[in-house]
Scaffold this active site. Sequence first.
Site, PDB file in Angstrom:
ATOM      1  N   ASP A 160       0.860  -1.182   0.000  1.00 51.67           N
ATOM      2  CA  ASP A 160       0.000   0.000   0.000  1.00 51.67           C
ATOM      3  C   ASP A 160       0.898   1.235   0.000  1.00 51.67           C
ATOM      4  O   ASP A 160       2.073   1.155   0.376  1.00 51.67           O
ATOM      5  CB  ASP A 160      -0.912   0.023   1.234  1.00 51.67           C
ATOM      6  CG  ASP A 160      -1.920   1.163   1.157  1.00 51.67           C
ATOM      7  OD1 ASP A 160      -2.518   1.354   0.077  1.00 51.67           O
ATOM      8  OD2 ASP A 160      -2.094   1.893   2.147  1.00 51.67           O
ATOM      9  N   SER A 161       0.326   2.365  -0.408  1.00 52.79           N
ATOM     10  CA  SER A 161       1.131   3.582  -0.417  1.00 52.79           C
ATOM     11  C   SER A 161       1.517   3.996   1.010  1.00 52.79           C
ATOM     12  O   SER A 161       2.499   4.703   1.197  1.00 52.79           O
ATOM     13  CB  SER A 161       0.356   4.709  -1.105  1.00 52.79           C
ATOM     14  OG  SER A 161      -0.853   4.920  -0.412  1.00 52.79           O
ATOM     15  N   TYR A 171      -0.271   8.758  -2.912  1.00 52.55           N
ATOM     16  CA  TYR A 171      -0.143   8.523  -4.353  1.00 52.55           C
ATOM     17  C   TYR A 171      -1.293   9.190  -5.128  1.00 52.55           C
ATOM     18  O   TYR A 171      -1.198   9.404  -6.328  1.00 52.55           O
ATOM     19  CB  TYR A 171      -0.247   7.017  -4.638  1.00 52.55           C
ATOM     20  CG  TYR A 171       1.023   6.201  -4.447  1.00 52.55           C
ATOM     21  CD1 TYR A 171       2.078   6.659  -3.675  1.00 52.55           C
ATOM     22  CD2 TYR A 171       1.134   4.949  -5.057  1.00 52.55           C
ATOM     23  CE1 TYR A 171       3.216   5.887  -3.496  1.00 52.55           C
ATOM     24  CE2 TYR A 171       2.275   4.173  -4.894  1.00 52.55           C
ATOM     25  CZ  TYR A 171       3.314   4.647  -4.112  1.00 52.55           C
ATOM     26  OH  TYR A 171       4.428   3.871  -3.950  1.00 52.55           O
ATOM     27  N   GLY A 172      -2.395   9.424  -4.386  1.00 50.86           N
ATOM     28  CA  GLY A 172      -3.678   9.749  -5.015  1.00 50.86           C
ATOM     29  C   GLY A 172      -3.725  10.951  -5.932  1.00 50.86           C
ATOM     30  O   GLY A 172      -4.628  11.059  -6.752  1.00 50.86           O
ATOM     31  N   CYS A 206      -3.453  -1.115  -2.582  1.00 48.74           N
ATOM     32  CA  CYS A 206      -3.747   0.286  -2.869  1.00 48.74           C
ATOM     33  C   CYS A 206      -4.615   0.396  -4.130  1.00 48.74           C
ATOM     34  O   CYS A 206      -4.207  -0.042  -5.210  1.00 48.74           O
ATOM     35  CB  CYS A 206      -2.419   1.016  -3.072  1.00 48.74           C
ATOM     36  SG  CYS A 206      -2.596   2.740  -3.463  1.00 48.74           S
ATOM     37  N   ASN A 207      -5.797   0.974  -3.980  1.00 46.83           N
ATOM     38  CA  ASN A 207      -6.710   1.110  -5.131  1.00 46.83           C
ATOM     39  C   ASN A 207      -6.134   2.020  -6.201  1.00 46.83           C
ATOM     40  O   ASN A 207      -6.318   1.803  -7.392  1.00 46.83           O
ATOM     41  CB  ASN A 207      -8.047   1.700  -4.681  1.00 46.83           C
ATOM     42  CG  ASN A 207      -8.832   0.738  -3.829  1.00 46.83           C
ATOM     43  OD1 ASN A 207      -9.752   0.100  -4.292  1.00 46.83           O
ATOM     44  ND2 ASN A 207      -8.456   0.613  -2.570  1.00 46.83           N
ATOM     45  N   THR A 208      -5.439   3.066  -5.758  1.00 47.25           N
ATOM     46  CA  THR A 208      -4.837   4.005  -6.707  1.00 47.25           C
ATOM     47  C   THR A 208      -3.816   3.263  -7.568  1.00 47.25           C
ATOM     48  O   THR A 208      -3.813   3.386  -8.802  1.00 47.25           O
ATOM     49  CB  THR A 208      -4.161   5.158  -5.938  1.00 47.25           C
ATOM     50  OG1 THR A 208      -5.126   5.736  -5.056  1.00 47.25           O
ATOM     51  CG2 THR A 208      -3.627   6.207  -6.859  1.00 47.25           C
ATOM     52  N   GLU A 227      -2.826   9.601   7.269  1.00 46.92           N
ATOM     53  CA  GLU A 227      -1.368   9.419   7.370  1.00 46.92           C
ATOM     54  C   GLU A 227      -0.793  10.289   8.494  1.00 46.92           C
ATOM     55  O   GLU A 227       0.250   9.972   9.049  1.00 46.92           O
ATOM     56  CB  GLU A 227      -0.690   9.763   6.042  1.00 46.92           C
ATOM     57  CG  GLU A 227      -0.969   8.767   4.922  1.00 46.92           C
ATOM     58  CD  GLU A 227      -0.181   7.462   5.041  1.00 46.92           C
ATOM     59  OE1 GLU A 227       1.006   7.512   5.334  1.00 46.92           O
ATOM     60  OE2 GLU A 227      -0.787   6.391   4.845  1.00 46.92           O
ATOM     61  N   CYS A 243     -10.588   3.060  -1.346  1.00 49.94           N
ATOM     62  CA  CYS A 243      -9.224   3.414  -0.938  1.00 49.94           C
ATOM     63  C   CYS A 243      -8.950   2.650   0.355  1.00 49.94           C
ATOM     64  O   CYS A 243      -9.788   2.674   1.269  1.00 49.94           O
ATOM     65  CB  CYS A 243      -9.134   4.926  -0.703  1.00 49.94           C
ATOM     66  SG  CYS A 243      -7.561   5.423   0.045  1.00 49.94           S
ATOM     67  N   THR A 244      -7.815   1.983   0.403  1.00 51.37           N
ATOM     68  CA  THR A 244      -7.496   1.165   1.586  1.00 51.37           C
ATOM     69  C   THR A 244      -7.628   1.953   2.886  1.00 51.37           C
ATOM     70  O   THR A 244      -8.079   1.427   3.892  1.00 51.37           O
ATOM     71  CB  THR A 244      -6.030   0.675   1.543  1.00 51.37           C
ATOM     72  OG1 THR A 244      -5.222   1.730   1.059  1.00 51.37           O
ATOM     73  CG2 THR A 244      -5.880  -0.538   0.690  1.00 51.37           C
ATOM     74  N   HIS A 245      -7.200   3.209   2.822  1.00 57.55           N
ATOM     75  CA  HIS A 245      -7.196   4.017   4.036  1.00 57.55           C
ATOM     76  C   HIS A 245      -8.593   4.215   4.629  1.00 57.55           C
ATOM     77  O   HIS A 245      -8.734   4.404   5.827  1.00 57.55           O
ATOM     78  CB  HIS A 245      -6.597   5.396   3.738  1.00 57.55           C
ATOM     79  CG  HIS A 245      -5.120   5.365   3.535  1.00 57.55           C
ATOM     80  ND1 HIS A 245      -4.527   4.722   2.476  1.00 57.55           N
ATOM     81  CD2 HIS A 245      -4.118   5.911   4.267  1.00 57.55           C
ATOM     82  CE1 HIS A 245      -3.221   4.877   2.560  1.00 57.55           C
ATOM     83  NE2 HIS A 245      -2.946   5.592   3.633  1.00 57.55           N
TER      84      HIS A 245
HETATM   85  N1  DGL Z   1      -4.267   3.698  -0.194  1.00 54.59           N
HETATM   86  C1  DGL Z   1      -4.439   4.224  -1.490  1.00 54.59           C
HETATM   87  C2  DGL Z   1      -5.665   3.699  -2.175  1.00 54.59           C
HETATM   88  O1  DGL Z   1      -6.168   2.663  -1.798  1.00 54.59           O
HETATM   89  C3  DGL Z   1      -4.389   5.687  -1.685  1.00 54.59           C
HETATM   90  C4  DGL Z   1      -3.616   6.461  -0.757  1.00 54.59           C
HETATM   91  C5  DGL Z   1      -2.767   7.485  -1.426  1.00 54.59           C
HETATM   92  O2  DGL Z   1      -3.277   8.469  -1.979  1.00 54.59           O
HETATM   93  O3  DGL Z   1      -1.580   7.267  -1.367  1.00 54.59           O
HETATM   94  O4  DGL Z   1      -6.131   4.310  -3.092  1.00 54.59           O
END
Ligand code: DGL
Length: 272
Positions: A14-15, A46-47, A77-79, A158, A190-192
């Site tokens: 994940d990011s 990453y988004g 990470c979905n992104t 974060e 998004c995982t978060h």
């Molecule tokens: N955890 C990432 C996701 O699932 C995004 C977090 C990020 O922007 O880094 O999309």
Amino acid sequence: MLKKKRALRIGIFDSGFGGLHVLRSVVRTLPKYDYVYLGDTARAPYGDRSQRTIYAYTKQAVDFLFSRGCGIVIIACNTASSEALRKIQDEYGARKKVLGVLIPAAEEAVRRTKNRRVGVIATRSTVASSKFVRELAKLDPNTRVFQKACPLLVPLIEAGEHNSCETETILKKYLAPLLEKKIDTLILGCTHYGILKRKIRKIIGPDIAIVSEEGVVPEKLKRYLARHPEIEETLGTRLRTRFYTTDRTDRFEHLGSKFFGKKIRVEKAVLR
Ligand code: DGL
């Protein structure tokens, strides 16, 4: 014939911290395996990055996990799944198994929705990629999808601000347009966002189904390994989990222990 030694691990990328929440439920469902987690905290979020950058970072992360003895890698990470998974899968071909998380969530949403109105909250890149919209359309062309980019949520999480009133206020603002669309199912794309599930439930009420990665990935992985004994038989079962971050290990240990649900020891990863 000589039996292959069970030594490989399951890698989760994940990011940042978000994927720890997913790893926690994967470990609960499949406790016997060895896992390696990598959070690229030095370069998260990453988004808001370009597709090119997300691909380059994700490729380095996946390479790192394979170099640490993974037999299979899940891009939690979905992104990264939206912007880099397909290309990475093509590059590795059948040699190395890399799995994403979007399709399992889309399948679950189609199973859960009754009024065929599904909301997706995700990062700007995931929303712009329209991957969820396309996957849902493939599964059921009659399902209407409403997306909302939530760029402030990952930085807040974060920063360890997931429990703050400010986060709740921002969440309300992000969710309002989806509630207006009368969705009956919400994908946390998004995982978060899994970390915010309780707050989200409080805002959207009891009647909207929430689809989040930690709810779908463990079962999906379990079924995948059952269908692929050639991979399952290579996985180590020493019940060891290793954690890596690209940034400060002390900070990752502190916040990561909260998201993983127990104390973790973290090592530094250098990606190249
Ligand atoms: N955890 C990432 C996701 O699932 C995004 C977090 C990020 O922007 O880094 O999309």
